[in-house]
Design an enzyme around this catalytic site. Sequence first.
Site, PDB file in Angstrom:
ATOM      1  N   ASP A  13       0.817  -1.233   0.000  1.00 46.30           N
ATOM      2  CA  ASP A  13       0.000   0.000   0.000  1.00 46.30           C
ATOM      3  C   ASP A  13       0.840   1.267   0.000  1.00 46.30           C
ATOM      4  O   ASP A  13       0.399   2.303   0.510  1.00 46.30           O
ATOM      5  CB  ASP A  13      -0.953   0.036   1.214  1.00 46.30           C
ATOM      6  CG  ASP A  13      -1.765  -1.222   1.340  1.00 46.30           C
ATOM      7  OD1 ASP A  13      -2.241  -1.703   0.310  1.00 46.30           O
ATOM      8  OD2 ASP A  13      -1.916  -1.731   2.468  1.00 46.30           O
ATOM      9  N   GLU A  14       2.023   1.216  -0.556  1.00 45.42           N
ATOM     10  CA  GLU A  14       2.909   2.398  -0.520  1.00 45.42           C
ATOM     11  C   GLU A  14       2.540   3.437  -1.580  1.00 45.42           C
ATOM     12  O   GLU A  14       3.092   4.544  -1.572  1.00 45.42           O
ATOM     13  CB  GLU A  14       4.383   1.988  -0.755  1.00 45.42           C
ATOM     14  CG  GLU A  14       4.978   1.071   0.298  1.00 45.42           C
ATOM     15  CD  GLU A  14       4.798  -0.393  -0.081  1.00 45.42           C
ATOM     16  OE1 GLU A  14       4.053  -0.688  -1.042  1.00 45.42           O
ATOM     17  OE2 GLU A  14       5.396  -1.251   0.600  1.00 45.42           O
ATOM     18  N   LYS A  16       2.401   2.317  -5.025  1.00 43.65           N
ATOM     19  CA  LYS A  16       3.179   1.873  -6.195  1.00 43.65           C
ATOM     20  C   LYS A  16       2.414   2.082  -7.500  1.00 43.65           C
ATOM     21  O   LYS A  16       3.004   2.394  -8.520  1.00 43.65           O
ATOM     22  CB  LYS A  16       3.543   0.384  -6.049  1.00 43.65           C
ATOM     23  CG  LYS A  16       4.429   0.094  -4.861  1.00 43.65           C
ATOM     24  CD  LYS A  16       4.672  -1.388  -4.700  1.00 43.65           C
ATOM     25  CE  LYS A  16       3.437  -2.172  -4.342  1.00 43.65           C
ATOM     26  NZ  LYS A  16       2.876  -1.897  -3.015  1.00 43.65           N
ATOM     27  N   GLY A  17       1.075   1.915  -7.435  1.00 45.19           N
ATOM     28  CA  GLY A  17       0.255   2.066  -8.640  1.00 45.19           C
ATOM     29  C   GLY A  17       0.403   3.462  -9.207  1.00 45.19           C
ATOM     30  O   GLY A  17       0.533   3.671 -10.411  1.00 45.19           O
ATOM     31  N   GLY A  40      -4.081  -4.090  -4.445  1.00 43.99           N
ATOM     32  CA  GLY A  40      -5.081  -3.111  -4.858  1.00 43.99           C
ATOM     33  C   GLY A  40      -4.355  -1.832  -5.193  1.00 43.99           C
ATOM     34  O   GLY A  40      -3.838  -1.164  -4.315  1.00 43.99           O
ATOM     35  N   HIS A  41      -4.251  -1.522  -6.470  1.00 49.21           N
ATOM     36  CA  HIS A  41      -3.507  -0.329  -6.879  1.00 49.21           C
ATOM     37  C   HIS A  41      -4.485   0.728  -7.372  1.00 49.21           C
ATOM     38  O   HIS A  41      -5.283   0.471  -8.270  1.00 49.21           O
ATOM     39  CB  HIS A  41      -2.494  -0.696  -7.972  1.00 49.21           C
ATOM     40  CG  HIS A  41      -1.383  -1.575  -7.444  1.00 49.21           C
ATOM     41  ND1 HIS A  41      -0.410  -2.122  -8.234  1.00 49.21           N
ATOM     42  CD2 HIS A  41      -1.101  -1.971  -6.197  1.00 49.21           C
ATOM     43  CE1 HIS A  41       0.422  -2.836  -7.473  1.00 49.21           C
ATOM     44  NE2 HIS A  41       0.014  -2.753  -6.243  1.00 49.21           N
ATOM     45  N   GLN A 225       2.301  -5.668  -3.166  1.00 48.39           N
ATOM     46  CA  GLN A 225       2.700  -5.835  -1.762  1.00 48.39           C
ATOM     47  C   GLN A 225       4.024  -5.104  -1.487  1.00 48.39           C
ATOM     48  O   GLN A 225       4.349  -4.174  -2.202  1.00 48.39           O
ATOM     49  CB  GLN A 225       2.804  -7.320  -1.371  1.00 48.39           C
ATOM     50  CG  GLN A 225       1.461  -8.048  -1.314  1.00 48.39           C
ATOM     51  CD  GLN A 225       0.966  -8.526  -2.649  1.00 48.39           C
ATOM     52  OE1 GLN A 225       1.712  -9.083  -3.426  1.00 48.39           O
ATOM     53  NE2 GLN A 225      -0.287  -8.306  -2.937  1.00 48.39           N
ATOM     54  N   THR A 306      -9.719  -4.943   0.733  1.00 48.21           N
ATOM     55  CA  THR A 306     -10.596  -5.492   1.771  1.00 48.21           C
ATOM     56  C   THR A 306     -11.403  -4.420   2.517  1.00 48.21           C
ATOM     57  O   THR A 306     -12.319  -4.754   3.255  1.00 48.21           O
ATOM     58  CB  THR A 306      -9.752  -6.236   2.829  1.00 48.21           C
ATOM     59  OG1 THR A 306      -8.812  -5.289   3.355  1.00 48.21           O
ATOM     60  CG2 THR A 306      -9.015  -7.415   2.236  1.00 48.21           C
TER      61      THR A 306
HETATM   62  P1  IMP Z   1      -2.386 -12.793   1.573  1.00 48.02           P
HETATM   63  O1  IMP Z   1      -1.431 -12.197   0.590  1.00 48.02           O
HETATM   64  O2  IMP Z   1      -3.832 -12.565   1.218  1.00 48.02           O
HETATM   65  O3  IMP Z   1      -2.087 -14.221   1.870  1.00 48.02           O
HETATM   66  O4  IMP Z   1      -2.187 -12.006   2.983  1.00 48.02           O
HETATM   67  C1  IMP Z   1      -1.002 -12.126   3.755  1.00 48.02           C
HETATM   68  C2  IMP Z   1      -0.657 -10.813   4.429  1.00 48.02           C
HETATM   69  O5  IMP Z   1      -0.262  -9.865   3.443  1.00 48.02           O
HETATM   70  C3  IMP Z   1      -1.822 -10.154   5.173  1.00 48.02           C
HETATM   71  O6  IMP Z   1      -1.295  -9.474   6.298  1.00 48.02           O
HETATM   72  C4  IMP Z   1      -2.365  -9.160   4.179  1.00 48.02           C
HETATM   73  O7  IMP Z   1      -3.036  -8.081   4.814  1.00 48.02           O
HETATM   74  C5  IMP Z   1      -1.072  -8.700   3.534  1.00 48.02           C
HETATM   75  N1  IMP Z   1      -1.264  -8.214   2.171  1.00 48.02           N
HETATM   76  C6  IMP Z   1      -1.438  -8.944   1.057  1.00 48.02           C
HETATM   77  N2  IMP Z   1      -1.557  -8.166  -0.028  1.00 48.02           N
HETATM   78  C7  IMP Z   1      -1.431  -6.897   0.408  1.00 48.02           C
HETATM   79  C8  IMP Z   1      -1.417  -5.634  -0.261  1.00 48.02           C
HETATM   80  O8  IMP Z   1      -1.540  -5.503  -1.485  1.00 48.02           O
HETATM   81  N3  IMP Z   1      -1.257  -4.553   0.551  1.00 48.02           N
HETATM   82  C9  IMP Z   1      -1.071  -4.651   1.885  1.00 48.02           C
HETATM   83  N4  IMP Z   1      -1.057  -5.817   2.539  1.00 48.02           N
HETATM   84  C10 IMP Z   1      -1.237  -6.922   1.805  1.00 48.02           C
END
Ligand code: IMP
Length: 430
Positions: A13-14, A16-17, A40-41, A225, A306
């Site tokens: 969530d930095e 990047k998009g 989510g970008h 991520q 989410t």
């Molecule tokens: P998963 O990738 O759904 O298995 O989640 C594993 C961990 O990574 C959880 O703490 C998620 O909240 C976090 N996470 C996964 N994708 C993102 C992202 O795009 N942004 C921020 N956190 C993420």
Amino acid sequence: MPLNLIIGAQWGDEGKGRVTDLLAEDADVVARFSGGDNAGHSVTVGDQLFKLHLIPSGIIQSGTICCMGSGMVINPKKLIEEMDRLEELGIDVSPARVHISGAAHVITPAHILLDGAKELQRGEEQIGTTKRGIGPAYTDKTARSGIRFEAMLDPEKIAQKMSAHLTQASLLLENVYAYETPAIEESVQTYLRYAERLRPYITEVGSFVAEALSNGQNVLAEGAQGTLLDLDHGTYPFVTSSHPTTAGALLGLGVGPAHLGRIIGVTKAFQTRVGEGPFPTELSGKLADQLRGSGENPWDEFGTTTGRPRRVGWLDGVLLRYAQRVNGFTELAITKLDILSGFNAIRFCKAYSAESKTFETLPAGPADLAPYEPVFETLDGWDENITSARKWSDLPAQAQAYIEHLEAFTGLPVSIISVGPERDQVIRRA
Ligand code: IMP
């Protein structure tokens, strides 16, 4: 021509998009290399907000070809929905513009159910996953029982693989987790329809990217991520199941490092995290509310995928230095500097302390941060609204001092500073 990378330096969530959208102006190819629709970008152009989960954010710049590399796990349903939405907005998502690696893995309904079931079983030890089936899809990949997109090229093959996978997964779902299994025949038919639609998009992304580079084209790899969620180098086990790092970019595209150019570490001017896991500089109370925002604006700190409120805190320089070491950044992009307007004082974590020792870099990996207390230094804040700053000299002296402090601390130039969600709300120094 170079392969430039955009890598999250924090827990995702930095922004990047947004940085990708900016640099995609000069790119011929933009490629995602890891993760799936857990990402989510968001990119804002005029009054339109684009939320992308799978297709690279570079799709919004009309001159690019967008690739999804072998390191990704892709839910075909979500991909088709995203394509349809982009098409409605007048964006070309034809097979000439969008390529899916045949070696990327397919997320199935069973993976999504298993993600939820495993989280429930973890109880207090939940990771806080996005429940998009990411972990179970990578588990199958590593166990060499996953389904690759190339299976979709042959209807018989995808039907046979889906049927075998769902039969196997149902044993686990029913007998271990007491879950109901998705109807196998129905799911097979659905995936046959997805295959029909996606077949023209499936190619060998590695050779496509390699050829683009040898032909002198500009390739931009868009990380999803962030480094601290890397399976090997993140805050394990509170991580995702892929490699959102420099090494992961090469792995997830299928090219070597010879063409590497800029490696841009993207960090917010503060720190956020969604899901569970350590967060040494985390804030609560009023300061946290101020950093997070109310949730009324799309750029407030609530998850794009989410909707969960993000945990927030001061920028952690120790973890930033760690991300720099893991990725070999050549520069930094600082996002959301505008959010720090109105804070009297800005705190920055310059070291950790434990047992009366001080550490300026992490003494071990970041999996166990519990023993450490952050050591903060305080910098002057500023009151001015900086959202209309477009050049360095438009920034108040205190904001300049904060950026210069980060440059001195990391030894890296800050080449991009974003001061708002709009495409033009940016200060470029390179
Ligand atoms: P998963 O990738 O759904 O298995 O989640 C594993 C961990 O990574 C959880 O703490 C998620 O909240 C976090 N996470 C996964 N994708 C993102 C992202 O795009 N942004 C921020 N956190 C993420």
